[in-house]
Design a protein around this motif. Structure first.
Motif, mmCIF file in Angstrom:
data_model
loop_
_atom_site.group_PDB
_atom_site.id
_atom_site.type_symbol
_atom_site.label_atom_id
_atom_site.label_comp_id
_atom_site.label_asym_id
_atom_site.label_seq_id
_atom_site.Cartn_x
_atom_site.Cartn_y
_atom_site.Cartn_z
ATOM 1 N N ALA A 49 31.124 72.994 48.548
ATOM 2 C CA ALA A 49 30.012 72.241 47.955
ATOM 3 C C ALA A 49 29.736 70.967 48.759
ATOM 4 O O ALA A 49 28.576 70.594 48.974
ATOM 5 C CB ALA A 49 30.317 71.901 46.496
ATOM 6 N N LEU A 50 30.790 70.316 49.224
ATOM 7 C CA LEU A 50 30.627 69.128 50.061
ATOM 8 C C LEU A 50 29.929 69.497 51.367
ATOM 9 O O LEU A 50 29.037 68.789 51.837
ATOM 10 C CB LEU A 50 31.986 68.482 50.333
ATOM 11 N N ARG A 51 30.298 70.617 51.949
ATOM 12 C CA ARG A 51 29.665 71.099 53.181
ATOM 13 C C ARG A 51 28.176 71.334 52.952
ATOM 14 O O ARG A 51 27.343 70.990 53.781
ATOM 15 C CB ARG A 51 30.372 72.367 53.669
ATOM 16 N N ALA A 52 27.824 71.900 51.802
ATOM 17 C CA ALA A 52 26.411 72.144 51.490
ATOM 18 C C ALA A 52 25.650 70.826 51.402
ATOM 19 O O ALA A 52 24.540 70.706 51.933
ATOM 20 C CB ALA A 52 26.286 72.932 50.186
ATOM 21 N N ASP A 53 26.242 69.832 50.759
ATOM 22 C CA ASP A 53 25.593 68.524 50.659
ATOM 23 C C ASP A 53 25.451 67.857 52.027
ATOM 24 O O ASP A 53 24.456 67.196 52.294
ATOM 25 C CB ASP A 53 26.384 67.589 49.739
ATOM 26 N N ALA A 54 26.455 68.022 52.872
ATOM 27 C CA ALA A 54 26.423 67.404 54.203
ATOM 28 C C ALA A 54 25.344 68.033 55.075
ATOM 29 O O ALA A 54 24.784 67.379 55.950
ATOM 30 C CB ALA A 54 27.789 67.518 54.880
ATOM 31 N N GLY A 55 25.068 69.320 54.857
ATOM 32 C CA GLY A 55 24.028 69.996 55.617
ATOM 33 C C GLY A 55 24.392 70.272 57.065
ATOM 34 O O GLY A 55 23.531 70.639 57.857
ATOM 35 N N GLN A 56 25.642 70.078 57.405
ATOM 36 C CA GLN A 56 26.120 70.353 58.762
ATOM 37 C C GLN A 56 27.623 70.582 58.699
ATOM 38 O O GLN A 56 28.255 70.295 57.693
ATOM 39 C CB GLN A 56 25.768 69.216 59.702
ATOM 40 N N PRO A 57 28.211 71.121 59.770
ATOM 41 C CA PRO A 57 29.636 71.449 59.733
ATOM 42 C C PRO A 57 30.533 70.264 59.385
ATOM 43 O O PRO A 57 30.249 69.115 59.734
ATOM 44 C CB PRO A 57 29.922 71.926 61.160
ATOM 45 N N LEU A 58 31.594 70.581 58.659
ATOM 46 C CA LEU A 58 32.674 69.639 58.408
ATOM 47 C C LEU A 58 33.831 70.089 59.295
ATOM 48 O O LEU A 58 34.329 71.208 59.143
ATOM 49 C CB LEU A 58 33.108 69.656 56.944
ATOM 50 N N ILE A 59 34.237 69.239 60.210
ATOM 51 C CA ILE A 59 35.330 69.574 61.115
ATOM 52 C C ILE A 59 36.638 69.126 60.474
ATOM 53 O O ILE A 59 36.822 67.937 60.181
ATOM 54 C CB ILE A 59 35.151 68.883 62.489
ATOM 55 N N VAL A 60 37.537 70.087 60.251
ATOM 56 C CA VAL A 60 38.833 69.799 59.642
ATOM 57 C C VAL A 60 39.808 69.419 60.747
ATOM 58 O O VAL A 60 40.205 70.258 61.557
ATOM 59 C CB VAL A 60 39.362 71.022 58.855
ATOM 60 N N ASN A 61 40.174 68.128 60.793
ATOM 61 C CA ASN A 61 41.172 67.667 61.763
ATOM 62 C C ASN A 61 42.570 68.080 61.347
ATOM 63 O O ASN A 61 43.425 68.345 62.186
ATOM 64 C CB ASN A 61 41.150 66.140 61.894
ATOM 65 N N SER A 62 42.810 68.089 60.054
ATOM 66 C CA SER A 62 44.133 68.416 59.524
ATOM 67 C C SER A 62 43.967 68.978 58.129
ATOM 68 O O SER A 62 43.194 68.444 57.337
ATOM 69 C CB SER A 62 45.004 67.151 59.494
ATOM 70 N N GLY A 63 44.663 70.070 57.843
ATOM 71 C CA GLY A 63 44.663 70.668 56.507
ATOM 72 C C GLY A 63 46.087 70.640 55.979
ATOM 73 O O GLY A 63 46.731 69.593 55.974
ATOM 74 N N HIS A 64 46.579 71.805 55.593
ATOM 75 C CA HIS A 64 47.957 71.907 55.128
ATOM 76 C C HIS A 64 48.909 71.568 56.275
ATOM 77 O O HIS A 64 48.599 71.831 57.441
ATOM 78 C CB HIS A 64 48.238 73.326 54.624
ATOM 79 N N ARG A 65 50.044 70.970 55.949
ATOM 80 C CA ARG A 65 51.077 70.684 56.952
ATOM 81 C C ARG A 65 52.421 71.168 56.438
ATOM 82 O O ARG A 65 52.781 70.894 55.293
ATOM 83 C CB ARG A 65 51.206 69.186 57.215
ATOM 84 N N CYS A 66 53.165 71.858 57.293
ATOM 85 C CA CYS A 66 54.544 72.188 56.939
ATOM 86 C C CYS A 66 55.332 70.877 56.903
ATOM 87 O O CYS A 66 54.887 69.844 57.425
ATOM 88 C CB CYS A 66 55.150 73.197 57.919
ATOM 89 N N ALA A 67 56.490 70.889 56.289
ATOM 90 C CA ALA A 67 57.277 69.662 56.106
ATOM 91 C C ALA A 67 57.603 68.970 57.427
ATOM 92 O O ALA A 67 57.468 67.748 57.555
ATOM 93 C CB ALA A 67 58.560 69.977 55.353
ATOM 94 N N ILE A 68 58.005 69.727 58.418
ATOM 95 C CA ILE A 68 58.411 69.110 59.685
ATOM 96 C C ILE A 68 57.196 68.556 60.424
ATOM 97 O O ILE A 68 57.247 67.453 60.964
ATOM 98 C CB ILE A 68 59.206 70.104 60.549
ATOM 99 N N TRP A 69 56.083 69.299 60.432
ATOM 100 C CA TRP A 69 54.875 68.804 61.104
ATOM 101 C C TRP A 69 54.370 67.535 60.417
ATOM 102 O O TRP A 69 53.957 66.582 61.074
ATOM 103 C CB TRP A 69 53.792 69.875 61.131
ATOM 104 N N ASN A 70 54.410 67.520 59.092
ATOM 105 C CA ASN A 70 53.980 66.328 58.363
ATOM 106 C C ASN A 70 54.806 65.113 58.787
ATOM 107 O O ASN A 70 54.263 64.044 59.048
ATOM 108 C CB ASN A 70 54.100 66.549 56.849
ATOM 109 N N SER A 71 56.100 65.281 58.905
ATOM 110 C CA SER A 71 56.972 64.195 59.347
ATOM 111 C C SER A 71 56.676 63.825 60.800
ATOM 112 O O SER A 71 56.580 62.648 61.144
ATOM 113 C CB SER A 71 58.429 64.617 59.190
#
Length: 139
Positions: A49-71
């Motif tokens: 829904a946010l993407r629809a409002d933005a009217g253009q791509p939303l680039i995801v820099n970071s989504g889910h992170r495993c525990a070690i990557w998050n650290s």
């Protein structure tokens, strides 16, 4: 729901045309996990829904992170990236419009950075500035 390997995720019936499980999965590149992915349909509905409002791509820099990557990337110990959160690039977006639309779509964790907007759906609303970003959010 945690999927330990995004390749094992059955995307049959995927209803979010502007996002893929792979782009939302851990970006450690296999260094620490097999591409963990946290599937959260309500979160994805709000993101679409946010993407629809933005009217253009939303680039995801970071989504889910495993525990070690998050650290490894300096994430907070109890970061919601360990479940489902995204950092969206602000490139080509009006940051204030994106922030207002995110709030309208139920995102309650709002991290304001110079180059990205952190979004999550925590139970108690929170808003914060990343170090050095306050001036970029002044109107």
């Amino acid at each position: 729901m945690l999927i330990e390997n995004v390749s094992d995720f059955d995307a049959d019936g995927w209803r979010w045309p502007h996002f893929t499980p792979r782009e939302l999965a851990c970006h450690c590149g296999g260094r620490f996990c097999a591409g963990e992915y946290w599937h959260a349909p309500d979160f994805l509905d709000a993101l679409e829904a946010l993407r629809a409002d933005a009217g253009q791509p939303l680039i995801v820099n970071s989504g889910h992170r495993c525990a070690i990557w998050n650290s490894y990337v300096g994430g907070a110990r109890f970061s919601l990236h360990r479940a489902m959160a995204v950092d969206i690039s602000l490139a080509w977006h009006d940051r204030h419009m994106l922030l207002a639309a995110a709030e309208q779509h139920g995102f309650t964790g709002l991290g304001l950075a110079k180059t990205f907007l952190h979004l999550d759906r925590r139970p108690r609303p929170a808003r914060w500035f990343y170090p050095g970003s306050e001036t970029s959010w002044r109107t």
